[in-house]
Design an enzyme around this catalytic site. Structure first.
Site: not given
Ligand code: COA
Length: 172
Positions: A23, A47, A96, A134
């Protein structure tokens, strides 16, 4: 266009439970393209997370206390609404691996539907972070593995504190 205008603001959303070097890598890359990056930490009461939203924000602020300075805020509800509220025109997401693509495309298109002014920008993290997540960091730490290369030192320290307070907490 002044530096305070929304066009110059990019939002980087995620759960960040906890933030990893992958990140951080994406944020640093984004900061080369946008004068303002707002890290938006998802607050989702449904969550279960290891770190509270306040703890996650505090960790990110600590990591970026030196340049590039970035903004950190919690959000709940729709990302499309939050970005509109902040006047941001861009969302940054990291890709990724090919496996991220389908989910990311769905989200980007849904956000486009909800807010046609919003563009999603995909960035590649450094190849050495493409396997990171994560959950994996938490699992490796809980099982006694080293996370030194995977997360900023403040995250390792906070994981140690959580584990010392409650070894079961890391099973999230
Ligand atoms: N390096 C390391 N890990 C990464 C990464 C990177 N560059 N990018 C993503 N990840 C990992 C995260 O650590 C996470 O791991 P985990 O599942 O083991 O916890 C996983 O990939 C997914 O995480 P992330 O990309 O941060 O997505 P998220 O699911 O945590 O968040 C949101 C996604 C917040 C963007 C999305 O749920 C959202 O917009 N929610 C709001 C509600 C909404 O608008 N919904 C409609 C969306 S269309």
């Amino acid at each position: 266009m002044g530096a305070t205008d929304g066009e110059e603001l990019a939002v980087y959303p995620g759960s960040f439970d906890p933030i990893t070097n992958g990140h951080v890598d994406i944020i640093r890359r984004g900061a080369k393209l946008f004068p303002r990056i707002l890290v938006a930490v998802l607050e989702n009461p449904k969550k279960a997370t290891l770190f509270s939203v306040e703890e996650r924000m505090e960790i990110i602020r600590e990591i970026f206390k030196d340049p590039p300075r970035i903004e950190v805020e919690a959000f709940h509800g729709l990302l499309a609404d939050f970005t509109k509220l902040r006047g941001a025109r861009a969302v940054i997401r990291g890709l990724r691996a090919v496996s991220d693509f389908e989910y990311e495309m769905q989200m980007a298109l849904m956000n486009q539907q909800l807010n046609p002014e919003l563009e999603t920008l995909f960035m590649m993290p450094s190849a050495r972070y493409t396997f990171l997540s994560s959950s994996l960091v938490k699992e490796v730490f809980a099982l006694g593995g080293s996370v030194r290369e995977l997360v900023p030192s403040i995250v390792e320290q906070k994981l140690r504190e959580k584990f010392a307070a409650d070894p079961e907490s890391l099973s999230i």
